[in-house]
Design an enzyme around this catalytic site. Sequence first.
Site, mmCIF file in Angstrom:
data_model
loop_
_atom_site.group_PDB
_atom_site.id
_atom_site.type_symbol
_atom_site.label_atom_id
_atom_site.label_comp_id
_atom_site.label_asym_id
_atom_site.label_seq_id
_atom_site.Cartn_x
_atom_site.Cartn_y
_atom_site.Cartn_z
ATOM 1 C CB SER A 130 -0.977 0.009 1.178
ATOM 2 O OG SER A 130 -0.328 0.274 2.397
ATOM 3 C CG ASN A 131 3.607 2.711 3.033
ATOM 4 O OD1 ASN A 131 3.385 3.904 3.250
ATOM 5 N ND2 ASN A 131 3.450 1.775 3.957
ATOM 6 C CG MET A 152 8.023 -7.079 5.872
ATOM 7 S SD MET A 152 8.033 -5.616 6.927
ATOM 8 C CE MET A 152 7.782 -6.396 8.510
ATOM 9 C CG ASN A 209 12.822 1.164 6.365
ATOM 10 O OD1 ASN A 209 12.069 0.478 5.679
ATOM 11 N ND2 ASN A 209 12.909 1.015 7.679
ATOM 12 C CG LEU A 258 18.222 -4.727 3.662
ATOM 13 C CD1 LEU A 258 17.881 -3.293 3.307
ATOM 14 C CD2 LEU A 258 18.246 -5.606 2.413
ATOM 15 C CG HIS A 293 10.434 1.141 11.855
ATOM 16 N ND1 HIS A 293 10.589 -0.221 11.696
ATOM 17 C CD2 HIS A 293 10.152 1.343 13.169
ATOM 18 C CE1 HIS A 293 10.427 -0.819 12.875
ATOM 19 N NE2 HIS A 293 10.162 0.109 13.783
ATOM 20 N NE ARG A 342 19.804 -12.185 7.566
ATOM 21 C CZ ARG A 342 18.490 -12.007 7.550
ATOM 22 N NH1 ARG A 342 17.941 -11.116 6.754
ATOM 23 N NH2 ARG A 342 17.708 -12.719 8.334
HETATM 24 C C1 GAR Z 1 3.967 -0.711 6.712
HETATM 25 O O1 GAR Z 1 3.262 -0.444 7.894
HETATM 26 C C2 GAR Z 1 5.432 -0.402 6.892
HETATM 27 O O2 GAR Z 1 5.674 0.702 7.726
HETATM 28 C C3 GAR Z 1 5.919 -1.665 7.553
HETATM 29 O O3 GAR Z 1 5.244 -2.699 6.890
HETATM 30 C C4 GAR Z 1 3.979 -2.217 6.431
HETATM 31 C C5 GAR Z 1 3.878 -2.511 4.955
HETATM 32 O O4 GAR Z 1 2.603 -2.231 4.473
HETATM 33 N N1 GAR Z 1 7.337 -1.806 7.435
HETATM 34 C C6 GAR Z 1 8.081 -2.432 8.337
HETATM 35 O O5 GAR Z 1 7.621 -2.951 9.331
HETATM 36 C C7 GAR Z 1 9.564 -2.443 8.037
HETATM 37 N N2 GAR Z 1 10.297 -2.904 9.150
HETATM 38 P P1 GAR Z 1 2.385 -2.038 2.915
HETATM 39 O O6 GAR Z 1 2.951 -3.280 2.236
HETATM 40 O O7 GAR Z 1 0.899 -1.965 2.756
HETATM 41 O O8 GAR Z 1 3.082 -0.786 2.478
#
Ligand code: GAR
Length: 221
Positions: free
Chosen positions: A20-21, A97, A114, A100, A116, A72
């Site tokens: 979604s982001n 997720m 990023n 790195l 967070h 990794r």
């Molecule tokens: C978001 O809330 C983002 O901030 C988080 O995962 C979600 C992804 O949602 N990211 C982390 O936790 C990174 N450590 P999305 O796939 O709908 O954008």
Amino acid sequence: MPDSSLIKRRLVILISGRGSNMQALVQACRDQGWPAEVVAVIASRPDAAGLDWARAQGIAASALHHKEYASREAFDAALAEEIDRHAPDYVILAGFMRVLTPGFVNHFAGRLVNIHPSLLPAFPGLHTHAQALATGVRVHGCTVHFVTPVLDHGPIIAQGCVPVLAGDTPDSLANRVLEVEHRAFPAAVRWLAEGRVTLTPDHRVDVQGDPERLFTWSPAA
Ligand code: GAR
């Protein structure tokens, strides 16, 4: 001499799931006419739902399945190679997720950003919304930051804040944070695209024009 106003910064977006982001970034880039183009979306797993959406937008979308790599380091080396094919100015982690390796982070130093889902430096790592509820903080949110080899750490470009409300569950809090993520992240990436973001010698971020860098959630009217 090329007209610098016509130069578009090349953005590669990394995702692991829903995306979604990533969608918010792609839409804002197009709708607001940023001097930028999302040239590729790359996922850490082939079933990441965001890949189909990206393909439907005509964006090059690919996946590297982390489970197919022995280490990794091997995964990160393959990922860096795939990213470099697209010659990005910035690599945007939008719900990526994976932890790195320092080698990967250093390869993209200063170009890796990023989001967070917490107000860093509070609650690095996973389950940030549950951590916030367990701790009893009254304010929670998200942070857009440059990535350093230290997990969920690095110079902060923008933050979004939301209240923690009575009766919140990790899911209800996550949904509220996501709303402010979808405002803070496009704003921060737009500043990058516009060439307005610099790192200071003391590892903080300056944004030319000094825009408001805190995004505050408010209930929908
Ligand atoms: C978001 O809330 C983002 O901030 C988080 O995962 C979600 C992804 O949602 N990211 C982390 O936790 C990174 N450590 P999305 O796939 O709908 O954008």
